[in-house]
Design an enzyme around this catalytic site. Sequence first.
Site, PDB file in Angstrom:
ATOM      1  N   GLU A  15      -5.795  -7.452   5.199  1.00  0.00           N
ATOM      2  CA  GLU A  15      -5.135  -8.619   4.391  1.00  0.00           C
ATOM      3  C   GLU A  15      -5.135  -9.730   5.189  1.00  0.00           C
ATOM      4  OE1 GLU A  15      -1.904  -6.623   7.177  1.00  0.00           O
ATOM      5  OE2 GLU A  15      -3.721  -6.295   6.282  1.00  0.00           O
ATOM      6  N   ASN A  22       0.956  -1.097  -0.140  1.00  0.00           N
ATOM      7  CA  ASN A  22      -0.061   0.084   0.014  1.00  0.00           C
ATOM      8  C   ASN A  22       0.827   1.319   0.065  1.00  0.00           C
ATOM      9  OD1 ASN A  22      -2.744  -1.226  -0.292  1.00  0.00           O
ATOM     10  ND2 ASN A  22      -2.734  -1.472   1.938  1.00  0.00           N
TER      11      ASN A  22
END
Length: 352
Positions: free
Chosen positions: A254, A219
């Site tokens: 995640e 990210n």
Amino acid sequence: MEKISPVAILESVIHITRNSDRDVLINGMVSTLREMFDAEQVSLYWLKPGPEGSEVWLLATASRNGGVVAYQNVKPFALSDKPDFMRCVETRLCISSPAQLAGQMRHVHPVLSRDGVMGLLEIIGKGHAEGDVRMIKGFLQVFSNYVQIIDESERDTLTGLLNRRTFDKNIARMLSESRQAGDENASGDEADSPRRREGIRAVSRWLAVLDIDHFKRINDKFGHLYGDEVLLLLAGIMHRSFRNNDNLFRFGGEEFVVALEPTDDEGARAVLERFRQSVENYEFPQVGTVTISIGYVRIGSQDAPATVVGHADEALYYAKHHGRNQVRSYEKLVEAHKIATSALNVDAELFD
């Protein structure tokens, strides 16, 4: 068949949509339609993609003398094996043919969704009177719309996997099935024998907790759009790697959870290891190689949901701190004295 009054139809619709539990809704639908049409038997089948085309899964049957039977682990058959089912899917029309019971007809109706045919309703009984097909089509459309609403509320909006809210219901069901299997295997003085324990282990369900390695770096380096794409692609790999009856969840971020269908320890490890390798070998656009760490545990008949998740998370935590990109069994770690059972905190969140 005697004409059904509008009030009876409305009451039946209310009965079918009374519950927001998908399984209860399905059972209520087949039972209601069997009674409404005085049928010998009504069965609902679901279509799912398989390795060689669409597969047909029997979900529930309501019969005149046997009540309602719900099916969980019935082996599917290929859609191509049933010509009348195939015609129903292709034409999206009711297909009628003589049934094996003398004087009875077999009617196969499509259950339509926004994207096509999602299932099939089979009615064995009298021939359809004028307007019966339209009435059943209307019932099935109400049922389909309601099922899709339930499914959407139970699924993660990004990946389409089951969401965390549905996990408690599913894990409770799996624990109940484990207890029933344990009770069936118990007999007299052998109830806690090593042979019985090995038999239970051979048909156990397994829970795995999966976590993308270094997802924060993805990210930070590539942005959240690419991070979301990684999550979407990973969900696709999960669908291709696991069986239709394995339950796949996204817990958020995640973190993912897989509840495997009954198998032994070797089978559980093999499927999880194949999945880990599939992820590692996949070329994610822009990002490149992504790896995952996995911890898994056998679902014991006496376990509490928090205990099962906590044990799998313990194994995941060990994998994360000993090289990542690996599959670890909680039980094997305990046997090797690499995890102390007393160290478990059942209230712990999944690994960050």
